[in-house]
Design a protein around this motif. Structure first.
Motif, PDB file in Angstrom:
ATOM      1  N   LYS A 308       0.810  -1.214   0.000  1.00  0.00           N
ATOM      2  CA  LYS A 308       0.000   0.000   0.000  1.00  0.00           C
ATOM      3  C   LYS A 308       0.844   1.266   0.000  1.00  0.00           C
ATOM      4  O   LYS A 308       0.416   2.293  -0.521  1.00  0.00           O
ATOM      5  CB  LYS A 308      -0.933   0.005   1.209  1.00  0.00           C
ATOM      6  CG  LYS A 308      -2.004  -1.070   1.141  1.00  0.00           C
ATOM      7  CD  LYS A 308      -2.861  -1.051   2.391  1.00  0.00           C
ATOM      8  CE  LYS A 308      -3.927  -2.145   2.345  1.00  0.00           C
ATOM      9  NZ  LYS A 308      -4.740  -2.170   3.580  1.00  0.00           N
ATOM     10  N   ASN A 309       2.035   1.211   0.599  1.00  0.00           N
ATOM     11  CA  ASN A 309       2.854   2.427   0.686  1.00  0.00           C
ATOM     12  C   ASN A 309       4.353   2.198   0.476  1.00  0.00           C
ATOM     13  O   ASN A 309       5.171   3.036   0.872  1.00  0.00           O
ATOM     14  CB  ASN A 309       2.621   3.123   2.029  1.00  0.00           C
ATOM     15  CG  ASN A 309       2.774   2.183   3.218  1.00  0.00           C
ATOM     16  OD1 ASN A 309       2.915   0.974   3.056  1.00  0.00           O
ATOM     17  ND2 ASN A 309       2.743   2.723   4.410  1.00  0.00           N
ATOM     18  N   PHE A 310       4.706   1.081  -0.153  1.00  0.00           N
ATOM     19  CA  PHE A 310       6.100   0.802  -0.496  1.00  0.00           C
ATOM     20  C   PHE A 310       6.142   0.070  -1.832  1.00  0.00           C
ATOM     21  O   PHE A 310       5.175  -0.596  -2.221  1.00  0.00           O
ATOM     22  CB  PHE A 310       6.779  -0.087   0.563  1.00  0.00           C
ATOM     23  CG  PHE A 310       6.972   0.565   1.897  1.00  0.00           C
ATOM     24  CD1 PHE A 310       8.119   1.299   2.161  1.00  0.00           C
ATOM     25  CD2 PHE A 310       6.011   0.447   2.897  1.00  0.00           C
ATOM     26  CE1 PHE A 310       8.308   1.897   3.394  1.00  0.00           C
ATOM     27  CE2 PHE A 310       6.184   1.042   4.132  1.00  0.00           C
ATOM     28  CZ  PHE A 310       7.330   1.779   4.391  1.00  0.00           C
ATOM     29  N   SER A 311       7.259   0.153  -2.526  1.00  0.00           N
ATOM     30  CA  SER A 311       7.491  -0.678  -3.710  1.00  0.00           C
ATOM     31  C   SER A 311       8.972  -1.012  -3.789  1.00  0.00           C
ATOM     32  O   SER A 311       9.822  -0.260  -3.283  1.00  0.00           O
ATOM     33  CB  SER A 311       7.021   0.030  -4.989  1.00  0.00           C
ATOM     34  OG  SER A 311       7.575   1.314  -5.106  1.00  0.00           O
ATOM     35  N   SER A 312       9.281  -2.135  -4.424  1.00  0.00           N
ATOM     36  CA  SER A 312      10.658  -2.630  -4.386  1.00  0.00           C
ATOM     37  C   SER A 312      10.939  -3.532  -5.574  1.00  0.00           C
ATOM     38  O   SER A 312      10.028  -3.970  -6.278  1.00  0.00           O
ATOM     39  CB  SER A 312      10.886  -3.416  -3.082  1.00  0.00           C
ATOM     40  OG  SER A 312       9.928  -4.461  -2.981  1.00  0.00           O
ATOM     41  N   ALA A 313      12.217  -3.822  -5.777  1.00  0.00           N
ATOM     42  CA  ALA A 313      12.607  -4.735  -6.851  1.00  0.00           C
ATOM     43  C   ALA A 313      13.982  -5.312  -6.545  1.00  0.00           C
ATOM     44  O   ALA A 313      14.845  -4.632  -5.977  1.00  0.00           O
ATOM     45  CB  ALA A 313      12.645  -4.011  -8.190  1.00  0.00           C
TER      46      ALA A 313
END
Length: 470
Positions: A308-313
């Motif tokens: 909901k409030n983070f993104s990553s790879a």
């Protein structure tokens, strides 16, 4: 800055074709993308088999705190499951119902065909929309009952089992339950004991309680293109699919063990043969907890994460002997994907391309449409007020047809968009509030506008008819 770049240059010399200018370009690129996408913070680490080559936190907020890594959590779940398989604690080609008796779909015969491997490969046939279900209870018997009730509401396509790739969080939630059942440990306890601790990931957590105590970076959601700080609570039932908390330093240790075929200096975390299975694509380039395939001509093992409030790879390029982790505290898959692509291009002397933040522009467009719709409604309401708000009905076919058609289109907008996005409307509002609530508000404004327009025209028509009669 210069010190960081010099260290990187020295470490990379004689290994990859990196150089000081390459990473300087990458750093400039990251800062430009952060501005374009309104990203508060980016944390990055680049590693090879032996060490962390580069690590840096970008953004104004330098406070300590972890990031939620989203669906990268599935990579840890897959590793934990394959560890247990390697120890002989379970068989991955055995039906799931053999281990979890509550795993029963509407058609019990279909349930008996879904194996552990199918869950790992995301080929169980469970729909993507099912991935938005998470039991709310904290008591294990109640959790199992919630899963059973929900699963029995599903009627999946039997022909899709083992053949069709359908990405669903529910596959990995169930794997988390399977790890608990077979190991006798809570999911978070198992991952901590057999993955985090051997890798020295001291600041990574697979339970809500530990994450809350350690603290998270301030997370943000886009609200029509602008980052708004938001925090959320969650329970442990969804962690196996997407709620592990970590940081770039700890994640770099995870990448290194993947580059070294499952080995650390002192231990073997997972056997090489098992890791090979995890990194072998079955369908749609998905293996077990990893996507595998080409990235600009380079062999790539990767996964992305979105909460909901983070993104990553994460992205491992085994032939180039390095891996990259990118963590951000904004909810955008495309932003982190572009960051990853741009960095890889700059580190590998590939063509540099410009990324247009269409997602941000789309959010701006939704805001503009809502403002225009609100203004249009105000104008129509003023016209209606001059008539003293009459509620009259015209039986003229053309007017009735336009009214019914516009109401139908407004309602369908609320149904069709979530359907094709394969995300329930309320879940869309939680994950992407500007998109979800934008749909709802837009539909309400549209409905009000067409109804008021109809009443206004009906009053004119009826008044004209009355005048003609007189």
């Amino acid at each position: 800055m210069k010190k960081h770049l010099l260290i990187l240059y020295c470490l990379l010399a004689g290994q990859q074709s990196f150089g000081q200018s390459n990473f300087k370009n990458a750093t400039d690129f990251i800062e430009q993308e952060m501005q374009s996408w309104n990203i508060p913070n980016v944390s990055i680490a680049i590693v090879n088999k032996d060490s962390i080559l580069f690590q840096r936190e970008y953004g104004k907020d330098k406070s300590q705190g972890n990031y939620l890594i989203g669906s990268i959590s599935k990579s840890f779940t897959a590793m934990a499951l394959m560890q247990l398989y390697g120890k002989g604690a379970l068989e991955i080609d055995t039906p799931v119902i053999h281990y979890l008796p509550w795993f029963e779909l509407r058609n019990k015969t279909v349930s008996e065909k879904i194996t552990v491997r199918h869950l790992l490969n995301q080929t169980s046939g469970l729909p993507k929309s099912a991935g938005f279900f998470t039991p709310k209870s904290q008591i294990q018997t109640d959790i199992e009952r919630e899963y059973k009730i929900y699963l029995q509401s599903l009627n999946i396509d039997e022909t899709a089992i083992g053949k069709t790739h359908i990405y669903s969080n529910l596959n990995y939630q169930i794997l988390g339950q399977l790890i608990q059942k077979v190991s006798g440990l809570q999911y978070g306890e198992y991952v901590k004991k057999y993955i985090f601790t051997p890798l020295g990931m001291q600041n990574s957590f697979a339970s809500y309680e530990e994450t809350k105590q350690a603290g998270l970076k301030h997370g943000y959601q886009y609200l029509f293109g602008f980052p708004i700080e938001r925090s959320f609570t969650y329970n442990n039932n969804g962690i196996a699919a997407g709620d592990i908390a970590s940081n770039a330093e700890d994640m770099s240790k995870f990448l290194r063990v993947l580059l070294t075929n499952g080995k650390t200096k002192n231990d073997t975390v997972i056997d090489k043969t098992l890791l090979v299975q995890m990194h072998t694509p079955f369908s749609n380039r998905y293996g077990m907890g990893f996507s595998i395939g080409d990235w600009n001509g380079l062999h790539s093992i990767r996964h992305t994460g979105l909460s909901k409030n983070f993104s990553s790879a994460i992205n491992i390029l085994p032939n180039e002997n390095y891996g990259i982790v990118i963590l951000t505290n904004i909810n955008s898959f495309y932003a982190v994907r572009n960051l990853m692509d741009g960095i890889i291009r700059r580190l590998n002397h590939q063509e540099e391309i410009r990324y247009i933040p269409y997602e941000i522009y789309f959010r701006y467009l939704i805001l503009a449409i809502l403002i225009w719709s609100a203004v249009d409604l105000v104008i129509k309401t003023k016209r209606w007020s001059k008539q003293q708000f009459p509620i009259r009905f015209s039986m003229k076919f053309k007017m009735l047809f336009q009214l019914i058609l516009n109401i139908f289109l407004a309602i369908m907008w609320l149904v069709v968009v979530p359907y094709f996005a394969n995300i329930p409307l309320l879940k869309m509002s939680a994950l992407q509030p500007d998109l979800g609530y934008g749909l709802i508000i837009g539909a309400i404004l549209g409905l009000c506008s067409v109804v008021i327009k109809y009443f206004t025209k009906s009053n004119i028509v009826n008044s004209t008819i009355a005048g003609e009669t007189v």
